[in-house]
Enzyme design. Structure first.
Site, PDB file in Angstrom:
ATOM      1  CE  LYS A  77      -3.164   2.049   3.152  1.00 10.60           C
ATOM      2  NZ  LYS A  77      -4.451   2.305   3.909  1.00 10.60           N
ATOM      3  CB  SER A 153      -7.531   4.586   3.374  1.00 15.08           C
ATOM      4  OG  SER A 153      -6.478   4.044   4.404  1.00 15.08           O
ATOM      5  CB  SER A 177      -7.347   1.926   6.348  1.00 12.87           C
ATOM      6  OG  SER A 177      -8.484   3.300   6.419  1.00 12.87           O
TER       7      SER A 177
END
Length: 237
Positions: A77, A153, A177
């Protein structure tokens, strides 16, 4: 190779390498091929590092006790965890040229376990939103329905796993997230208990922890063991 790649979780792919039914390069090529086939529609991967990953694949040893994920392709990520030499934009135009010199501890341990990083995934800007639509990279789409969000996220990570690009992908979680994208994309997502290795953002104290989204529970459990340095008792599964 493509159908075999899609049929296995990360532990299963490492077993193919260990049993010489597949090479790390073949697994990486399958991952890249899947990425090239689907990423244009879902926008999960925002940075490629293919050639460096191919070089690493050629030098990957067989999976062992210290390298249980040897040869397995991996995506990180673009938020929180630093990958040496790759931009860490955090989904923000403000940080788009920030390039860390060193791996974060969780990334260093993931590499040591044999995971081969070949790209970075989309995230909401600074991880603030439960959807993944940063101005820097554009919206990430849910592979199950392109009109839907993969959550956030860690939306890019979840979309990549759900689309079969990788069996598990790095993700992070402060207020949902990991868990929100896992729910949106039909995956397993655990926010671990706080651990110094898993906390990479001092500005957030211990709110945010680094881990992954995955297709299988056992992949998540093994990754947590190797990144936090846990050792299993003899005879444990």
């Amino acid at each position: 190779m493509h159908s075999d790649y899609l049929a296995h979780d990360a532990i299963g792919l490492a077993a193919l390498v260990r049993d010489r039914q597949a090479s790390p390069r073949e697994l990486l090529d399958a991952a890249i091929g899947q990425a090239e086939a689907v990423n244009g529609a879902i926008n999960a991967i925002v940075l490629h590092d293919y050639e460096a990953a191919r070089t690493r694949a050629a030098a990957t040893p067989a999976p062992g006790a210290d390298t249980p994920f040897a040869g397995v392709p991996y995506l990180v990520k673009d938020l929180g965890a630093a990958v040496a030499g790759l931009p860490l934009s955090m989904g923000s135009r403000h940080y788009r040229y920030f390039v860390p010199a060193d791996d974060s501890p969780v990334i260093a341990r993931s590499r040591a376990a044999g995971l081969n990083i070949f790209g970075k995934t989309n995230t909401s800007e600074i991880g603030q939103m439960p959807y993944t639509e940063p101005a820097l990279f554009g919206a990430c789409r849910n592979p199950w329905n392109l009109d839907h969000t993969p959550g956030g996220s860690s939306g890019g990570a979840a979309a990549a796993v759900a689309a079969g690009i990788v069996p598990l992908a790095h993700a992070s979680d402060g207020g949902g997230s990991i868990r929100i994208p896992a729910s949106c994309c039909g995956l397993f997502g655990l926010k671990p208990s706080r651990n110094p290795v898993l906390v990479d953002l001092p500005s957030n104290g211990e709110l945010v922890v680094q881990h992954a989204v995955s297709r299988s529970v056992r992949d998540s459990a093994l990754l947590l063991d190797v990144t936090t340095g846990q050792t299993l008792p003899p005879g444990a599964p």
